[in-house]
Scaffold this active site. Structure first.
Site, PDB file in Angstrom:
ATOM      1  N   ASP A  25      40.232  28.119  70.429  1.00  0.00           N
ATOM      2  CA  ASP A  25      38.958  27.346  70.871  1.00  0.00           C
ATOM      3  C   ASP A  25      37.641  27.632  70.458  1.00  0.00           C
ATOM      4  O   ASP A  25      36.664  27.145  70.697  1.00  0.00           O
ATOM      5  CB  ASP A  25      38.967  27.332  72.546  1.00  0.00           C
ATOM      6  CG  ASP A  25      38.938  28.595  72.916  1.00  0.00           C
ATOM      7  OD1 ASP A  25      38.794  29.444  72.198  1.00  0.00           O
ATOM      8  OD2 ASP A  25      38.754  28.687  74.441  1.00  0.00           O
ATOM      9  N   SER A  26      37.615  28.924  69.491  1.00  0.00           N
ATOM     10  CA  SER A  26      36.749  28.994  68.594  1.00  0.00           C
ATOM     11  C   SER A  26      36.262  27.914  67.731  1.00  0.00           C
ATOM     12  O   SER A  26      35.197  27.988  67.391  1.00  0.00           O
ATOM     13  CB  SER A  26      36.943  30.201  67.638  1.00  0.00           C
ATOM     14  OG  SER A  26      38.102  29.947  66.958  1.00  0.00           O
ATOM     15  N   ASP A  65      45.242  27.434  71.717  1.00  0.00           N
ATOM     16  CA  ASP A  65      44.469  27.802  72.782  1.00  0.00           C
ATOM     17  C   ASP A  65      44.310  26.777  73.827  1.00  0.00           C
ATOM     18  O   ASP A  65      44.191  25.649  73.575  1.00  0.00           O
ATOM     19  CB  ASP A  65      42.915  28.292  72.267  1.00  0.00           C
ATOM     20  CG  ASP A  65      42.993  29.745  72.139  1.00  0.00           C
ATOM     21  OD1 ASP A  65      43.591  30.462  72.707  1.00  0.00           O
ATOM     22  OD2 ASP A  65      41.738  30.058  71.693  1.00  0.00           O
ATOM     23  N   LYS A  95      48.021  30.114  74.093  1.00  0.00           N
ATOM     24  CA  LYS A  95      47.258  31.365  74.198  1.00  0.00           C
ATOM     25  C   LYS A  95      46.356  31.039  75.527  1.00  0.00           C
ATOM     26  O   LYS A  95      45.540  30.074  75.502  1.00  0.00           O
ATOM     27  CB  LYS A  95      46.629  31.814  73.196  1.00  0.00           C
ATOM     28  CG  LYS A  95      45.748  33.151  73.350  1.00  0.00           C
ATOM     29  CD  LYS A  95      45.182  33.862  72.225  1.00  0.00           C
ATOM     30  CE  LYS A  95      44.188  33.127  71.415  1.00  0.00           C
ATOM     31  NZ  LYS A  95      42.849  33.189  72.321  1.00  0.00           N
ATOM     32  N   GLU A  97      43.240  33.126  78.135  1.00  0.00           N
ATOM     33  CA  GLU A  97      42.393  34.279  78.480  1.00  0.00           C
ATOM     34  C   GLU A  97      42.556  34.701  79.659  1.00  0.00           C
ATOM     35  O   GLU A  97      42.720  33.941  80.734  1.00  0.00           O
ATOM     36  CB  GLU A  97      40.952  34.000  77.944  1.00  0.00           C
ATOM     37  CG  GLU A  97      40.576  33.608  76.563  1.00  0.00           C
ATOM     38  CD  GLU A  97      39.406  33.384  76.359  1.00  0.00           C
ATOM     39  OE1 GLU A  97      38.433  33.556  77.103  1.00  0.00           O
ATOM     40  OE2 GLU A  97      38.913  32.762  75.389  1.00  0.00           O
ATOM     41  N   GLU A 164      40.842  41.723  72.315  1.00  0.00           N
ATOM     42  CA  GLU A 164      39.506  41.560  71.519  1.00  0.00           C
ATOM     43  C   GLU A 164      38.185  42.173  72.221  1.00  0.00           C
ATOM     44  O   GLU A 164      38.064  42.416  73.299  1.00  0.00           O
ATOM     45  CB  GLU A 164      39.028  39.892  71.868  1.00  0.00           C
ATOM     46  CG  GLU A 164      37.747  39.554  71.039  1.00  0.00           C
ATOM     47  CD  GLU A 164      37.615  37.938  71.039  1.00  0.00           C
ATOM     48  OE1 GLU A 164      38.441  37.392  71.484  1.00  0.00           O
ATOM     49  OE2 GLU A 164      36.382  37.751  70.335  1.00  0.00           O
TER      50      GLU A 164
HETATM   51  O1  KIV Z   1      39.456  31.255  69.782  1.00  0.00           O
HETATM   52  C1  KIV Z   1      39.793  31.924  68.867  1.00  0.00           C
HETATM   53  O2  KIV Z   1      39.723  31.747  67.851  1.00  0.00           O
HETATM   54  C2  KIV Z   1      40.455  33.191  69.490  1.00  0.00           C
HETATM   55  C3  KIV Z   1      40.732  34.352  68.438  1.00  0.00           C
HETATM   56  C4  KIV Z   1      39.371  34.770  67.961  1.00  0.00           C
HETATM   57  C5  KIV Z   1      41.689  35.449  68.973  1.00  0.00           C
HETATM   58  O3  KIV Z   1      40.771  33.494  70.482  1.00  0.00           O
END
Ligand code: KIV
Length: 259
Positions: A25-26, A65, A95, A97, A164
């Site tokens: 989600d970056s 994400d 994934k 958080e 992280e």
């Molecule tokens: O969103 C993302 O790119 C991430 C990575 C930095 C691990 O969660």
């Protein structure tokens, strides 16, 4: 593991033999230009995951994400939204958080046949609660709490953990004490694997904005600006295109153009 946001990135990862493609989600920051990941929606994640999947062609594990508020409201919401990433996006795992509070969510997703990677330490979706993007776990009580989060997620069934923005000593401890592979970012050299954002890794991010843990393995951004400036100059002074770079009436015009 490297992040990827479109089919081109997927192809690059495939050709480089990267093990895991993370549609992070970056993308809210590096692709959409927001100053956090919070605005990203599940529909946008589905869209980008589908693109990456076309370039990757099954060459690496495709992980997507779960964006902000796609799993926090309830377990039912989490299953539905993770299901979209798998069914519509083609993700093979998701994934999310968060620590021990999300162990029941992880259990429910895993029971629904959706493999999960956990993410502890610096959690970008908590940017406001953390008071900015700050290294986590620097004192012993914070460190113990992150370790407990990692243990709880492993017990709940995550098959790997992203850690992280923590001190390297803490990342080393998590890696040795938790029974699943640990993939670090800004967490030092002692984890099982490493992940970077593709824009940072390839040097597309401005050097002034790079955190200290990033090593750009290419100067892609500088080279792109040099090439674009040269193109502009060549068009302006008539140097591009040359006649040899053009079609002529006498040429083999029926030859198919390369795709
Ligand atoms: O969103 C993302 O790119 C991430 C990575 C930095 C691990 O969660």
């Amino acid at each position: 593991m490297v992040t990827a946001y479109d089919a081109f990135h997927g192809r690059l990862l495939r050709e480089a033999g990267i093990d895991i493609a993370l549609v992070g989600d970056s993308l809210g920051m590096v692709v959409q230009g927001h100053d956090s990941t919070l605005p990203v929606t599940v529909s946008e994640m589905v869209y980008h995951t589908r693109m990456v999947s076309r370039g990757l062609r099954g060459a690496a594990l495709l992980v997507s994400d779960m964006p902000f508020l796609s799993y926090q409201p309830s377990i039912e919401v989490a299953i539905k939204e993770a299901g979209r990433l798998v069914k519509e996006g083609g993700a093979q795992a998701v994934k999310l958080e968060g620590g021990k509070d999300y162990a029941p969510t992880v259990r429910a997703l895993v029971s629904s046949m959706i493999p999960v990677i956990g993410h502890v330490g610096l959690l970008p979706q908590r940017v406001h609660a953390m008071g900015g993007f700050r290294v986590q776990g620097r004192n012993s009580s914070e460190g113990e709490s992150i370790l407990a989060d990692a243990r709880a997620l492993a017990q709940a069934g995550v098959f790997a953990l992203v850690v992280e923005g923590v001190p390297l000593e803490l990342a080393k401890r998590i890696t040795s004490e938790v029974a699943v592979p640990v993939i670090g970012i800004g967490a030092g050299p002692h984890t099982d694997g490493q992940v970077l954002v593709i824009h940072d890794l390839l040097g597309w991010t401005k050097e002034e904005s790079l955190p200290r843990f990033v090593r750009p393995f290419s100067r892609g951004g500088k080279e792109a600006v040099r090439a674009l400036s040269e193109f502009r100059r060549e068009v302006e002074n008539g140097g591009f295109p040359r006649e040899s770079e053009s079609y002529s009436e006498a040429g083999p015009e029926n030859a198919p153009l390369p795709q």
